[in-house]
Scaffold this motif. Structure first.
Motif, PDB file in Angstrom:
ATOM      1  N   GLY A  81       0.870  -1.156  -0.174  1.00 24.60           N
ATOM      2  CA  GLY A  81      -0.073   0.034   0.131  1.00 24.60           C
ATOM      3  C   GLY A  81       0.844   1.298   0.017  1.00 24.60           C
ATOM      4  O   GLY A  81       0.529   2.136  -0.586  1.00 24.60           O
ATOM      5  N   VAL A  82       2.017   1.289   0.804  1.00 25.56           N
ATOM      6  CA  VAL A  82       2.901   2.243   0.829  1.00 25.56           C
ATOM      7  C   VAL A  82       3.349   2.663  -0.374  1.00 25.56           C
ATOM      8  O   VAL A  82       3.503   3.601  -1.061  1.00 25.56           O
ATOM      9  N   LEU A  83       4.007   1.516  -1.063  1.00 24.00           N
ATOM     10  CA  LEU A  83       4.600   1.552  -2.480  1.00 24.00           C
ATOM     11  C   LEU A  83       3.635   2.200  -3.443  1.00 24.00           C
ATOM     12  O   LEU A  83       4.105   2.932  -4.325  1.00 24.00           O
ATOM     13  N   LEU A  84       2.302   1.480  -3.466  1.00 25.44           N
ATOM     14  CA  LEU A  84       1.311   1.837  -4.609  1.00 25.44           C
ATOM     15  C   LEU A  84       0.910   3.322  -4.450  1.00 25.44           C
ATOM     16  O   LEU A  84       0.884   4.080  -5.253  1.00 25.44           O
ATOM     17  N   ALA A  85       1.124   3.964  -2.978  1.00 22.75           N
ATOM     18  CA  ALA A  85       0.367   5.253  -2.928  1.00 22.75           C
ATOM     19  C   ALA A  85       1.440   6.030  -3.323  1.00 22.75           C
ATOM     20  O   ALA A  85       1.324   7.110  -4.148  1.00 22.75           O
TER      21      ALA A  85
ATOM     22  N   LEU B 259       1.285   6.110  -7.218  1.00 16.98           N
ATOM     23  CA  LEU B 259       0.113   6.690  -7.585  1.00 16.98           C
ATOM     24  C   LEU B 259       0.243   8.066  -7.353  1.00 16.98           C
ATOM     25  O   LEU B 259      -0.555   9.046  -8.224  1.00 16.98           O
ATOM     26  N   ASP B 260       1.007   8.744  -6.507  1.00 13.92           N
ATOM     27  CA  ASP B 260       1.102  10.286  -6.426  1.00 13.92           C
ATOM     28  C   ASP B 260       1.870  10.747  -7.333  1.00 13.92           C
ATOM     29  O   ASP B 260       2.082  11.993  -7.427  1.00 13.92           O
ATOM     30  N   GLN B 261       2.744   9.809  -8.154  1.00 14.71           N
ATOM     31  CA  GLN B 261       3.682  10.497  -9.195  1.00 14.71           C
ATOM     32  C   GLN B 261       2.769  10.922 -10.565  1.00 14.71           C
ATOM     33  O   GLN B 261       1.681  10.362 -10.769  1.00 14.71           O
ATOM     34  N   PRO B 262       3.077  11.983 -11.199  1.00 14.70           N
ATOM     35  CA  PRO B 262       2.475  12.326 -12.439  1.00 14.70           C
ATOM     36  C   PRO B 262       2.594  11.186 -13.439  1.00 14.70           C
ATOM     37  O   PRO B 262       3.724  10.784 -13.890  1.00 14.70           O
TER      38      PRO B 262
ATOM     39  N   LEU C  23      -3.522   5.564   2.301  1.00 17.31           N
ATOM     40  CA  LEU C  23      -2.149   5.898   2.560  1.00 17.31           C
ATOM     41  C   LEU C  23      -1.697   6.949   1.255  1.00 17.31           C
ATOM     42  O   LEU C  23      -1.076   8.089   1.478  1.00 17.31           O
ATOM     43  N   LEU C  24      -2.551   6.957   0.108  1.00 18.88           N
ATOM     44  CA  LEU C  24      -2.454   7.983  -0.917  1.00 18.88           C
ATOM     45  C   LEU C  24      -2.942   9.315  -0.292  1.00 18.88           C
ATOM     46  O   LEU C  24      -2.246  10.258  -0.688  1.00 18.88           O
ATOM     47  N   THR C  25      -4.000   9.400   0.207  1.00 20.15           N
ATOM     48  CA  THR C  25      -4.273  10.356   0.937  1.00 20.15           C
ATOM     49  C   THR C  25      -3.369  11.044   1.984  1.00 20.15           C
ATOM     50  O   THR C  25      -3.241  12.384   1.932  1.00 20.15           O
ATOM     51  N   ALA C  26      -2.594  10.342   2.737  1.00 19.84           N
ATOM     52  CA  ALA C  26      -1.740  10.783   3.418  1.00 19.84           C
ATOM     53  C   ALA C  26      -0.544  11.369   2.910  1.00 19.84           C
ATOM     54  O   ALA C  26       0.226  12.177   3.246  1.00 19.84           O
ATOM     55  N   VAL C  27      -0.154  10.723   1.827  1.00 17.31           N
ATOM     56  CA  VAL C  27       1.005  10.879   0.960  1.00 17.31           C
ATOM     57  C   VAL C  27       0.846  12.268   0.189  1.00 17.31           C
ATOM     58  O   VAL C  27       1.654  13.128   0.371  1.00 17.31           O
TER      59      VAL C  27
END
Length: 292
Positions: free
Chosen positions: A91-95, A98-101, A178-182
């Motif tokens: 989840g951390v790795l995917l977040a 997915l945060d990268q353009p 986790l994406l929201t947190a990132v």
């Protein structure tokens, strides 16, 4: 500032919902406690109309003394721990990914989150028949393509297979939190660290990971509460065989397969106690993280 009148009005409006919630929770709990002290075997003629024999704590002693009790606790904790490790790490790795353009970012996010909306029984059937079948599954074809012998996943590696199936279902939830947190991380901190020459791993370890600690704690708390009652995936895939019988599945066997309602109710009380112990432990961790 709320006045005494507004607080009274708020309590009055919330009262029906609170009452229904208490009834919804207390009635099943009370019935479970009642039956756990009774001898209730419907197939042998026991019924509420004829009265049930009081057996005290005999059901509790018999349930905990069963040869399947401690292995079921162990299987439950292994599955919960395994799923938490897989979903948090991936989840951390995917977040972060997915945060990268990237091109088609919205579509990728939808595809990542989609498994969370698949019913557990459907998900388990798909994995069992399409991926893990030793004859016609996709994993079997991959094994054969590389010259290997297909693995009978649900018998030779039953617990890892269940962890894989359940992790696939819960990974989207962890990724979303986790994406929201990132995305809430201040980019200036990372830019300053990069300008100071900090390598990628140190930026992750000392900046990103501490920022994600609260989100990770929330993921652990919510997932653990639901994973302790895992049932559908086991019922569809292994049927509790090969060391995959969890506490929930053991209760199911005692109530429905053995038709021993009293014994199963005692197991339900043990499950409630276990869930509350884990929940209290996790709540203490959450409280410390939120106060930090």
């Amino acid at each position: 500032m709320a006045t005494q009148h507004s607080r009274t009005a708020a309590r009055f409006m919330m009262a029906p919902a609170v009452f229904l919630l208490l009834v919804w929770m207390l009635v099943p709990l009370t019935m479970t406690l009642f039956f756990s002290f009774k001898k209730y075997l419907p197939l042998r003629g026991d019924s509420m109309a004829n009265g049930l024999e009081w057996v005290g704590f005999a059901n509790y002693v018999r349930f905990v003394g069963s040869s399947s009790f401690w292995p079921s606790i162990q299987a439950t904790l292994i599955i919960v721990g395994g799923v938490l490790i897989v979903t948090i790490v991936l989840g951390v790795l995917l977040a972060m990914l997915l945060d990268q353009p990237m091109w088609g970012q919205g579509i990728v996010r939808i595809l990542v989150i989609a498994p969370f909306f698949v019913m557990p029984t459907v998900s388990a059937l798909v994995w069992k028949n399409m991926f893990m079948d030793p004859n016609n599954g996709l994993l079997a074809y991959l094994w054969k393509a590389f010259g290997g012998t297909p693995v009978e996943w649900l018998s030779q590696a039953a617990l890892p297979s269940l962890i894989m199936i359940v992790s696939w279902q819960w990974l989207p939830f962890a990724t979303l939190i986790l994406l929201t947190a990132v995305q809430s991380l201040d980019s200036e901190q990372l830019e300053a660290a990069e300008m100071d020459g900090a390598p990628v791993l140190k930026r992750f370890w000392f900046i990103i990971l501490p920022h994600l600690s609260r989100a990770i704690t929330i993921v652990i708390l919510i997932q653990t509460i639901f994973l302790l009652s895992i049932f559908a995936e086991i019922f569809v895939t292994t049927g509790g065989a090969f060391g995959t019988k969890t506490l929930t599945y053991l209760i199911f066997q005692r109530v429905l397969e053995s038709q021993n309602v009293g014994l199963g109710s005692a197991g339900g009380v043990y499950a409630i106690i276990l869930a509350n112990i884990v929940a209290l432990f996790l709540m203490r961790i959450v409280g410390k993280n939120l106060d930090a």
